[in-house]
Write an enzyme that holds these catalytic residues in place. Structure first.
Site, short mmCIF file in Angstrom:
data_model
loop_
_atom_site.label_atom_id
_atom_site.label_comp_id
_atom_site.label_asym_id
_atom_site.label_seq_id
_atom_site.Cartn_x
_atom_site.Cartn_y
_atom_site.Cartn_z
N TYR A 112 7.62 -2.34 -1.40
CA TYR A 112 7.47 -0.96 -1.83
C TYR A 112 8.86 -0.39 -2.13
CZ TYR A 112 5.85 3.97 -1.69
OH TYR A 112 5.55 5.27 -2.00
N GLY A 118 1.23 11.12 5.78
CA GLY A 118 0.00 11.42 6.52
C GLY A 118 -1.28 11.13 5.73
N ASN A 172 4.15 -2.37 8.68
CA ASN A 172 4.22 -1.01 8.17
C ASN A 172 5.64 -0.47 8.42
OD1 ASN A 172 3.36 1.63 7.29
ND2 ASN A 172 1.29 1.07 7.94
N ASN A 206 2.17 8.25 10.81
CA ASN A 206 2.04 9.65 10.38
C ASN A 206 0.67 10.28 10.58
OD1 ASN A 206 4.76 9.64 9.48
ND2 ASN A 206 4.10 8.46 7.69
N THR A 207 -0.26 9.53 11.16
CA THR A 207 -1.55 10.11 11.55
C THR A 207 -1.60 10.06 13.07
OG1 THR A 207 -2.67 9.43 9.52
CG2 THR A 207 -4.07 9.77 11.44
N ALA A 243 0.83 -1.21 0.00
CA ALA A 243 0.00 0.00 0.00
C ALA A 243 0.86 1.26 0.00
CB ALA A 243 -0.88 0.00 1.24
N LYS A 290 -1.66 5.13 -4.19
CA LYS A 290 -2.71 5.39 -3.20
C LYS A 290 -4.09 5.52 -3.81
CE LYS A 290 0.19 7.85 0.16
NZ LYS A 290 0.05 7.24 1.48
N GLY A 331 11.13 -4.28 4.05
CA GLY A 331 12.53 -4.58 3.72
C GLY A 331 12.74 -5.83 2.89
N ASN A 348 9.26 8.47 5.25
CA ASN A 348 8.13 9.30 4.83
C ASN A 348 7.29 9.72 6.01
OD1 ASN A 348 5.09 8.25 4.71
ND2 ASN A 348 6.42 6.44 4.62
#
Ligand SMILES: Cc1cc2nc3c(=O)[nH]c(=O)nc-3n(C[C@H](O)[C@H](O)[C@H](O)COP(=O)(O)O)c2cc1C
Length: 350
Positions: free
Chosen positions: A309, A116, A243, A180-181, A64, A68, A288, A113
């Protein structure tokens, strides 16, 4: 390879600019760009990966956050990903945090990153999914809460999103693990997770879409047993681990890529250990994973499917072709023809 040239140009730009431009280009020319990047591999039983909850035709999926808003699904479906996870989507569109918020850690082949959950919102994602062609790839939608939604109302955001996407994708993910939230990771407390699953219970009685939860690598290992128990209690399909991780010495936000490998591996292996005893949970490994050796390691520990990712940013589709080569080599050395046979014999194979 064409990706080297693409990367050479992209890495001269600010990381987020490069990302936006790349997604835009790939969405405009999905066919041509996938051909330039080496295309797909023929789909057959050879690389088919059977999870308890679904079937991927290659054991590696897109994690993810990279696409997005599902703008470039047509491209990602034409290269060797077995599954494509879009989102995180929130009910309402939101800008995310202040820029700059995406950084390359070049020497460590990692990223940091603090985006958010910037995204175009659930309406737009819904439309983009309907207008895209995922071919025979599995499509997952990753769900998050809006920043303005209070912790008490978070469950309502997840419910709205669940209702909206359950019929147009192959699996759904409750994301409670982005750093980030503000407050989001507190939703990983067992009682908060329970509230979210309870809110979805009614809907899930009449819906078979597999549901996953995505967790952080920074959770205490002792809490994992409780998460597996909850996942079993609410008949989740599995857990996506992990994550990004917080590394204060690198700055704010979440770190992904090679710097995350060891931490994520400890969490996934612990989950595999706990869940193999008494559940049918699928543990999807992410964090990773940057080549065949990481996948092999995960397989040896009992896992089946992974996502990536950061290694896709650093290596492009080559990482997928290298993994395919690694699999082919194992097949050849052990006179095997397909992954299902390899999994049956995996403990005897070095
Ligand atoms: C720029 C960026 C944005 C991300 N956005 C999301 C997101 O929206 N939702 C999510 O669940 N994970 C998100 N992630 C986390 C990835 O899906 C993945 O879990 C993490 O990067 C670890 O995998 P990797 O080491 O292969 O990158 C993001 C990661 C990066 C680098």
């Amino acid at each position: 390879m064409f990706y080297d040239f693409f990367k050479f140009m992209a890495f001269r730009l600010d990381a987020e600019k490069a990302h936006e431009l790349s997604i835009k280009t790939l969405s405009m020319f999905p066919h041509a760009s996938s051909e330039l990047f080496g295309g797909d591999i023929p789909h057959s039983k050879r690389y088919q990966t059977n999870l308890n909850s679904m079937q991927w035709n290659f054991p590696v999926g897109l994690a993810a956050g990279l696409d997005k808003n599902a703008k470039a699904v047509d491209f990602f479906a034409k290269i060797p990903f077995g599954a494509i996870e879009v989102g995180t989507v929130t009910p309402l569109a939101q800008e995310g945090n202040e820029k700059p918020r995406l950084f390359r850690l070049l020497e460590e082949q990692s990223l940091r990153n603090c985006m958010g959950f910037n995204n175009a919102g659930s309406e737009q994602l819904y439309e983009n999914i309907l207008n895209s062609n995922k071919l025979d790839k599995v499509l997952g939608v990753n769900l998050g809460k809006n920043k303005i939604t209070s912790a008490e109302d978070a469950k309502l955001d997840y419910l709205k999103l669940f209702q909206k996407f359950k019929d147009i994708c192959d699996y759904l993910v409750i994301n409670v693990s982005s750093p980030n939230t503000p407050g989001l990771r507190d939703l990983q407390r067992h009682e908060s997770m329970r509230e979210i699953f309870e809110a979805l219970e009614q809907e899930r009685k009449v819906c078979t879409t597999p549901l996953f939860i995505k967790i952080s690598p920074d959770l205490p290992l002792e809490s994992l047993e409780g998460i597996v128990e909850l996942a079993n209690e609410f008949s989740l399909s599995g857990i996506i681990a992990t994550n990004t991780t917080i590394m204060e010495e690198k700055g704010i936000g979440g770190v992904s890529g090679k710097l995350l490998t060891e931490k994520a591996k400890i969490v996934r292996n612990r989950l595999l250990d706990i869940s193999k005893e008494h559940s049918n949970l699928d543990i999807i490994g992410v964090g990773g994973i940057s080549g065949f050796d990481d996948l092999w390691d995960f397989w040896k520990s009992g896992g089946r499917a992974v996502q990536l990712y950061s290694s896709f940013i650093y290596q492009g589709p080559k990482v997928l072709f290298d993994i395919k080569e690694g699999i082919d080599k194992k097949f050849q050395e052990n006179k095997l023809e397909c992954l299902e046979d390899l999994f049956i014999n995996i403990q005897d194979i070095n």
